[in-house]
Design a protein around this motif. Structure first.
Motif, PDB file in Angstrom:
ATOM      1  N   GLU A 360     131.477  55.354  58.595  1.00  0.00           N
ATOM      2  CA  GLU A 360     131.206  54.311  57.595  1.00  0.00           C
ATOM      3  C   GLU A 360     132.287  53.226  57.629  1.00  0.00           C
ATOM      4  OE1 GLU A 360     128.812  53.396  55.790  1.00  0.00           O
ATOM      5  OE2 GLU A 360     129.848  51.948  54.501  1.00  0.00           O
ATOM      6  N   ASN A 364     131.678  49.342  58.412  1.00  0.00           N
ATOM      7  CA  ASN A 364     132.114  48.252  57.543  1.00  0.00           C
ATOM      8  C   ASN A 364     132.951  47.240  58.312  1.00  0.00           C
ATOM      9  OD1 ASN A 364     130.771  49.156  55.326  1.00  0.00           O
ATOM     10  ND2 ASN A 364     132.550  50.073  54.320  1.00  0.00           N
ATOM     11  N   VAL A 365     133.795  47.752  59.228  1.00  0.00           N
ATOM     12  CA  VAL A 365     134.600  46.824  60.035  1.00  0.00           C
ATOM     13  C   VAL A 365     133.672  45.887  60.789  1.00  0.00           C
ATOM     14  CG1 VAL A 365     136.185  46.626  61.974  1.00  0.00           C
ATOM     15  CG2 VAL A 365     136.559  48.395  60.261  1.00  0.00           C
ATOM     16  N   ARG A 367     130.499  45.195  60.160  1.00  0.00           N
ATOM     17  CA  ARG A 367     129.583  44.391  59.345  1.00  0.00           C
ATOM     18  C   ARG A 367     130.297  43.372  58.462  1.00  0.00           C
ATOM     19  NH1 ARG A 367     126.179  48.456  56.157  1.00  0.00           N
ATOM     20  NH2 ARG A 367     125.578  46.576  55.047  1.00  0.00           N
ATOM     21  N   HIS A 368     131.474  43.730  57.955  1.00  0.00           N
ATOM     22  CA  HIS A 368     132.071  42.867  56.918  1.00  0.00           C
ATOM     23  C   HIS A 368     133.382  42.203  57.307  1.00  0.00           C
ATOM     24  CE1 HIS A 368     129.106  44.697  54.338  1.00  0.00           C
ATOM     25  NE2 HIS A 368     129.655  45.897  54.464  1.00  0.00           N
ATOM     26  N   ASP A 391     141.696  47.479  60.062  1.00  0.00           N
ATOM     27  CA  ASP A 391     141.316  46.239  60.751  1.00  0.00           C
ATOM     28  C   ASP A 391     142.130  45.115  60.153  1.00  0.00           C
ATOM     29  OD1 ASP A 391     139.777  44.508  58.755  1.00  0.00           O
ATOM     30  OD2 ASP A 391     138.770  46.444  58.518  1.00  0.00           O
ATOM     31  N   ALA A 401     135.058  44.535  44.735  1.00  0.00           N
ATOM     32  CA  ALA A 401     134.067  44.302  45.783  1.00  0.00           C
ATOM     33  C   ALA A 401     132.679  44.721  45.309  1.00  0.00           C
ATOM     34  CB  ALA A 401     134.438  45.083  47.039  1.00  0.00           C
ATOM     35  N   LYS A 402     131.687  44.072  45.899  1.00  0.00           N
ATOM     36  CA  LYS A 402     130.302  44.447  45.618  1.00  0.00           C
ATOM     37  C   LYS A 402     130.158  45.922  45.996  1.00  0.00           C
ATOM     38  CE  LYS A 402     126.646  43.625  48.786  1.00  0.00           C
ATOM     39  NZ  LYS A 402     126.516  44.876  49.319  1.00  0.00           N
ATOM     40  N   GLY A 404     128.609  49.012  47.354  1.00  0.00           N
ATOM     41  CA  GLY A 404     127.517  49.566  48.146  1.00  0.00           C
ATOM     42  C   GLY A 404     127.575  51.073  47.991  1.00  0.00           C
ATOM     43  N   GLY A 406     128.421  52.911  50.630  1.00  0.00           N
ATOM     44  CA  GLY A 406     129.437  53.355  51.574  1.00  0.00           C
ATOM     45  C   GLY A 406     130.735  53.820  50.921  1.00  0.00           C
ATOM     46  N   THR A 431     141.898  45.467  56.188  1.00  0.00           N
ATOM     47  CA  THR A 431     141.637  46.660  55.389  1.00  0.00           C
ATOM     48  C   THR A 431     142.185  47.902  56.074  1.00  0.00           C
ATOM     49  OG1 THR A 431     139.556  45.620  54.763  1.00  0.00           O
ATOM     50  CG2 THR A 431     139.790  47.945  54.228  1.00  0.00           C
TER      51      THR A 431
END
Ligand SMILES: Nc1ncnc2c1ncn2[C@@H]1O[C@H](COP(=O)(O)OP(=O)(O)OP(=O)(O)O)[C@@H](O)[C@H]1O
Ligand SMILES: [Mg+2]
Length: 455
Positions: A360, A364-365, A367-368, A391, A401-402, A404, A406, A431
């Motif tokens: 996960e 996230n790395v 995707r975001h 990252d 943060a929004k 999710g 995850g 992050t």
């Protein structure tokens, strides 16, 4: 979150009521005290002080009257060699002082003095001086003895009457001063009683409000704890269901479809061998055979991606060794992989959770974060297993943060392992996800939970 229950209505009206009662008590009490104090001051000014000043003037008058009495005694004394007119100057002096004293006395006369009394004093003094003037006129005439008679029968009587009146006024002043002192004492008593009453009422109001607040707080916390427990149970159930479903599909794909495809492949190979070398059909069959093999590979890698059987067979370390290059290939990011410490084996169920957290985080790395590089660190420590995914991309604030699924799932998985996951911001930005699992994971409990939830 469940809809608020009717009995859990907001405590604000109750608290407001308590506040208003307390404030009202304070305001009412302040008003009361102010009124009592101004009453006290009025008593002090109007009665006591005035009385005292008045008594002083009355004493002065009394003194003047006494001097007159003494002078008259001397005038009547037959041994005196002087004529009566010799006392005229002394009378004049006393008159001036008496007039002044009377004027001042009138100004400070107590409020309870009746106009009649005042009038009586004024007119009696005036009459005395009239009589005195007449007496001195007589004394200058041919019959000074008649003047002596006047003094004896009229002037002395007037003087004595005046003196008595002044004494009465002095007594009156004294009495009213005593009354005032009594009144002041009563006011003090009353105020003291009210202070106790007020303090009791305010304390009760504060006590009730606080009790109400405490009770409500306790209920709120209990409700919060129950909701949080419910949420955690739900999340863990979802995770367990997801894991068992994925494991099931992965196994079906691997075992069932794998076997079927393998069987088809070997049957095609056998059938192809029976055809003459170089025939078109044999070439076609070989192609179908290759496609079957490709499909088999795809099914296997899909099965592996859904739930790496490897985790149970060869452990977390090897699974990550296989998985990270796959991510590099599929997501197009460069992953730096660092391992440290003396490796120890991680229980299969715990390994699944650790693996999912890494998965996960890397998702996230890609995707975001917008970063093209990532660092994965696996640390075997004497008392814990630590995994970091870092990252240097956009970064985010875990609190705001929004939300999710995850991040929530990562926290729940950490909880299931008795560990903890942190989201930090490295010095270079981006992050850093750090999962720390104690070596003595609650493996048994975890397995039991998973099995129980999967039903
Ligand atoms: N490595 C990261 N870099 C930048 N932002 C991130 C990173 N990881 C998470 N975020 C932010 O945190 C939010 C929550 O992440 P989370 O994984 O919970 O949800 P999601 O990825 O949006 O959806 P999903 O439920 O599919 O995981 C993301 O929407 C993103 O804004
Ligand atoms: Mg995500």
């Amino acid at each position: 979150m469940s809809a608020p229950h009717s009995r859990d209505r907001s405590p604000t009206p109750g608290l407001f009521l308590g506040l208003i009662i307390t404030l009202a008590a304070v305001v009412a009490y302040s008003g009361y005290i102010t009124r009592q104090l101004s009453g006290l001051r009025e008593l002090q000014n109007n009665l006591v002080d005035r009385n005292r000043k008045d008594s002083l003037q009355l004493l002065r008058i009394q003194n003047d009257l006494n001097s007159l009495a003494l002078a008259m005694r001397d005038m009547l004394d037959n041994d005196e060699p002087y004529p009566l007119t010799a006392w005229s100057a002394q009378f004049q002096r006393v008159r001036t002082d008496l007039d002044d004293a009377l004027r001042r006395e009138q100004q400070v006369a107590p409020v309870n003095r009746s106009p009649d009394q005042q009038q009586y004093l004024q007119s009696s003094v005036a009459q005395f001086w009239d009589a005195a003037d007449r007496t001195f006129a007589l004394a200058q005439g041919p019959k000074p003895d008649e003047a002596r008679t006047q003094i004896r029968i009229s002037l002395r009587a007037r003087q004595e009457a005046l003196s008595t009146a002044v004494s009465r006024l002095l007594v009156q002043n004294n009495e009213s001063e005593e009354q005032a002192t009594q009144q002041i004492g009563q006011i003090y008593d009353r105020v003291q009683r009210q202070v106790y009453l007020f303090l009791t009422a305010t304390l009760i109001a504060i006590l009730l409000t606080s009790l109400y607040l405490i009770r409500w707080n306790r209920r709120l916390f209990a409700q919060l704890a129950a909701l949080s427990a419910q949420r955690a149970e739900l999340a863990q159930k979802v995770i367990a269901t997801q894991e068992s479903t994925l494991r099931h599909i992965s196994r079906e794909l691997h075992d069932e479809f794998g076997q079927i495809l393998t069987a088809i492949g070997s049957m095609l190979t056998r059938a192809g061998k029976q055809l003459p070398e170089g025939s078109a059909l044999r070439t076609d069959l070989r192609e179908v055979c290759e496609i079957t093999q490709e499909t088999l590979d795809k099914v296997r890698s899909l099965s592996q991606a859904l739930h790496p059987v490897m985790l149970e067979e060869s452990g977390l370390e090897s699974t990550l060794d296989w998985y990270l290059p796959v991510v590099e290939r599929q997501a197009g990011i460069h992953v730096f992989y660092e391992k440290s410490g003396e490796p120890f084996s991680v229980d299969g169920n715990a390994a699944v959770h650790v693996y999912r957290v890494v998965q996960e985080s890397l998702n996230n790395v890609t995707r975001h974060s917008g970063a093209k590089e990532s660092w994965v660190r696996l640390r075997f420590m004497p008392e814990a297993l630590e995994v970091e995914v870092e990252d240097h991309g956009r970064g985010f604030d875990a609190e705001t943060a929004k939300q999710g699924i995850g991040l929530v799932a990562m926290r729940e998985r950490a909880e299931l392992l008795g560990g903890k996951v942190d989201f930090e911001r490295p010095a270079q930005g981006g992050t850093l996800v750090r999962l720390r699992v104690p070596r003595e994971t609650r493996e048994e409990t975890t397995r039991e939970q998973l099995e129980k939830h999967a039903g």
